[in-house]
Design a protein around this motif. Structure first.
Motif, mmCIF file in Angstrom:
data_model
loop_
_atom_site.group_PDB
_atom_site.id
_atom_site.type_symbol
_atom_site.label_atom_id
_atom_site.label_comp_id
_atom_site.label_asym_id
_atom_site.label_seq_id
_atom_site.Cartn_x
_atom_site.Cartn_y
_atom_site.Cartn_z
ATOM 1 N N ILE A 127 69.784 47.904 60.304
ATOM 2 C CA ILE A 127 68.843 46.802 60.496
ATOM 3 C C ILE A 127 67.540 47.105 59.756
ATOM 4 C CG2 ILE A 127 67.574 45.401 62.148
ATOM 5 C CD1 ILE A 127 70.621 45.112 62.311
ATOM 6 N N GLY A 128 67.150 46.182 58.910
ATOM 7 C CA GLY A 128 65.888 46.328 58.209
ATOM 8 C C GLY A 128 64.717 45.933 59.092
ATOM 9 N N LEU A 129 63.588 46.575 58.861
ATOM 10 C CA LEU A 129 62.360 46.267 59.581
ATOM 11 C C LEU A 129 61.266 46.078 58.537
ATOM 12 C CD1 LEU A 129 60.998 45.904 62.322
ATOM 13 C CD2 LEU A 129 60.715 48.383 62.451
ATOM 14 N N SER A 130 60.644 44.928 58.534
ATOM 15 C CA SER A 130 59.609 44.643 57.535
ATOM 16 C C SER A 130 58.438 45.601 57.703
ATOM 17 C CB SER A 130 59.133 43.196 57.654
ATOM 18 O OG SER A 130 58.512 42.970 58.908
ATOM 19 N N ALA A 131 57.764 45.864 56.610
ATOM 20 C CA ALA A 131 56.657 46.817 56.610
ATOM 21 C C ALA A 131 55.341 46.171 57.017
ATOM 22 C CB ALA A 131 56.513 47.439 55.223
ATOM 23 N N CYS A 132 54.508 46.947 57.701
ATOM 24 C CA CYS A 132 53.102 46.602 57.883
ATOM 25 C C CYS A 132 52.310 47.278 56.753
ATOM 26 C CB CYS A 132 52.584 47.094 59.228
ATOM 27 S SG CYS A 132 53.299 46.275 60.660
ATOM 28 N N LEU A 155 63.993 43.570 46.657
ATOM 29 C CA LEU A 155 64.252 43.198 48.040
ATOM 30 C C LEU A 155 65.659 42.634 48.204
ATOM 31 C CD1 LEU A 155 60.824 41.576 48.976
ATOM 32 C CD2 LEU A 155 61.692 43.810 49.695
ATOM 33 N N SER A 156 66.177 41.995 47.168
ATOM 34 C CA SER A 156 67.536 41.460 47.234
ATOM 35 C C SER A 156 68.564 42.573 47.402
ATOM 36 C CB SER A 156 67.850 40.648 45.982
ATOM 37 O OG SER A 156 67.734 41.438 44.807
ATOM 38 N N HIS A 157 68.269 43.759 46.881
ATOM 39 C CA HIS A 157 69.187 44.889 47.061
ATOM 40 C C HIS A 157 69.256 45.287 48.535
ATOM 41 C CE1 HIS A 157 68.220 46.034 42.620
ATOM 42 N NE2 HIS A 157 69.212 45.170 42.692
ATOM 43 N N TYR A 158 68.082 45.289 49.208
ATOM 44 C CA TYR A 158 68.064 45.598 50.643
ATOM 45 C C TYR A 158 68.823 44.532 51.429
ATOM 46 C CZ TYR A 158 64.724 49.462 50.333
ATOM 47 O OH TYR A 158 64.124 50.670 50.066
ATOM 48 N N ALA A 159 68.624 43.271 51.056
ATOM 49 C CA ALA A 159 69.282 42.179 51.770
ATOM 50 C C ALA A 159 70.798 42.260 51.635
ATOM 51 C CB ALA A 159 68.769 40.838 51.255
ATOM 52 N N GLU A 160 71.274 42.686 50.475
ATOM 53 C CA GLU A 160 72.716 42.831 50.271
ATOM 54 C C GLU A 160 73.278 44.009 51.057
ATOM 55 O OE1 GLU A 160 73.069 43.177 46.075
ATOM 56 O OE2 GLU A 160 72.234 41.171 45.703
ATOM 57 N N TRP A 161 72.494 45.083 51.189
ATOM 58 C CA TRP A 161 72.958 46.337 51.796
ATOM 59 C C TRP A 161 72.854 46.329 53.319
ATOM 60 C CZ3 TRP A 161 69.439 50.702 53.208
ATOM 61 C CH2 TRP A 161 70.145 51.842 53.623
ATOM 62 N N LEU A 162 71.777 45.737 53.855
ATOM 63 C CA LEU A 162 71.528 45.760 55.294
ATOM 64 C C LEU A 162 72.289 44.643 56.005
ATOM 65 C CD1 LEU A 162 67.684 46.443 55.133
ATOM 66 C CD2 LEU A 162 69.443 48.069 55.852
ATOM 67 N N ALA A 183 58.862 36.868 50.618
ATOM 68 C CA ALA A 183 59.920 37.318 49.716
ATOM 69 C C ALA A 183 61.057 37.996 50.472
ATOM 70 C CB ALA A 183 59.346 38.264 48.661
ATOM 71 N N VAL A 184 60.743 38.700 51.559
ATOM 72 C CA VAL A 184 61.792 39.304 52.393
ATOM 73 C C VAL A 184 62.645 38.205 53.019
ATOM 74 C CG1 VAL A 184 62.252 40.645 54.490
ATOM 75 C CG2 VAL A 184 60.532 41.438 52.876
ATOM 76 N N VAL A 185 61.991 37.190 53.606
ATOM 77 C CA VAL A 185 62.730 36.076 54.200
ATOM 78 C C VAL A 185 63.603 35.410 53.137
ATOM 79 C CG1 VAL A 185 62.508 33.791 55.250
ATOM 80 C CG2 VAL A 185 61.086 35.678 56.064
ATOM 81 N N GLU A 186 63.036 35.174 51.979
ATOM 82 C CA GLU A 186 63.788 34.550 50.889
ATOM 83 C C GLU A 186 65.034 35.358 50.554
ATOM 84 O OE1 GLU A 186 63.189 33.622 46.121
ATOM 85 O OE2 GLU A 186 61.465 34.162 47.350
ATOM 86 N N ALA A 187 64.889 36.681 50.429
ATOM 87 C CA ALA A 187 66.012 37.534 50.039
ATOM 88 C C ALA A 187 67.118 37.524 51.087
ATOM 89 C CB ALA A 187 65.518 38.958 49.806
ATOM 90 N N PHE A 188 66.750 37.591 52.374
ATOM 91 C CA PHE A 188 67.769 37.649 53.429
ATOM 92 C C PHE A 188 68.413 36.284 53.665
ATOM 93 C CE2 PHE A 188 66.122 41.818 53.966
ATOM 94 C CZ PHE A 188 67.115 42.551 54.587
#
Length: 289
Positions: A8-13, A64-71, A108-113
């Protein structure tokens, strides 16, 4: 076995570069808050912070798309105000200017996931950001703009996560299914901004009482996206607040389903998603401008 656990990914602060800071002087910090990582780990998940890949020190070609594909899913967690410019407004006060760079990253994170079809869960700022990502707007300050005669104080700096109020769960919603027989619940309240105009394609699942500020929302159709304005990870049993377990298990079930049956990546995004975020993020430095 680790290979069988959800990732599970967690967005950064962000803590932006500060020349007066004695440690990591003038360096940009990306971090996660401990409680929300532990909350996800309590369900057996492997938690991975999703760092912003752009900035003045950027190297390599990771996206970020790489994380979305992997997570298997991602959680957008709390923090700074959303910059009003992200939903087409000017800040009414300097104190409400928010964090434009983090907005670009979060959008951009929301967009990728979304493009990967992976589940997204938002907490506090995360709920507000998701609403903005899909075209909604926010109250820059509830007490000043909401206008209800019994408007609550939704954020108290002294009590912080022990500032509570009741919520009413919308009957017939997925949330009411998770909390069968529960009409009202007590939650923590640590925000002064909130959803104003709800994004297209979403439904409100809980309202604060008595002032009716949106407290939970969920996407209707499409990949799993849900969010709460309160922090389920901050729950303390002695405070008699709403049980966080059903929310966590619902999200984990969606992530398990996505893992078992990987969705096909979308080559195009819904027209109402603010899909300019990744392009703008690539141009942005990790510093305030």
């Amino acid at each position: 076995m680790p290979a069988h656990r959800l990732k599970i990914g967690l967005s950064a602060c962000f803590s932006h570069a500060d020349p007066t800071r004695p440690l990591f002087t003038n360096k940009t910090l990306q971090y996660v808050e401990q409680s929300i990582a532990h909350w996800l780990m309590s369900a057996g998940a492997m938690v991975v912070m999703v760092p912003c890949p752009t900035g003045e020190t950027a190297r390599g070609d990771v996206k970020l798309s790489h994380y979305a594909e992997w997570l298997d899913g991602v959680v957008m967690h709390g923090g700074a105000d959303v910059w009003p410019g992200s939903y087409g407004e000017e800040p009414l006060r300097d104190a409400w200017i928010g964090d434009r760079v983090r907005d670009l990253y979060d959008l951009a994170v929301v967009e990728a996931f979304v493009q990967a079809g992976k589940p997204i869960f938002g907490v506090c700022r995360g709920m507000q950001l998701i609403n903005v990502a899909f075209g909604g707007t926010l109250y820059q300050d509830i007490e000043e703009q909401h206008g209800h005669p019994e408007t609550l104080r939704h954020r108290d700096a002294e009590t912080y996560d022990r500032n509570y109020h009741e919520v009413e769960i919308v009957q017939g919603s997925r949330l009411s299914h998770l909390y069968r027989g529960v009409l009202r619940g007590r939650v923590n309240s640590i925000h002064h901004q909130a959803v104003k105009r709800l994004a297209e394609g979403f439904a409100i699942e809980a309202w604060s009482l008595p002032d009716r500020v949106p407290e939970a929302m969920r996407r209707q159709g499409g990949s799993y996206i849900a969010a709460t304005q309160w922090h389920p990870e901050f729950r303390e049993e002695e405070a008699n607040t709403l049980d966080d377990t059903p929310l966590l298990m619902d999200f984990m079930a969606a992530c398990n389903a996505a893992k078992a049956h990987p969705p096909k990546p979308r080559h195009s995004l819904p027209g109402h998603l603010r899909d300019r975020a990744a392009r703008l993020l690539r141009q942005a430095l990790l510093m305030r401008r």
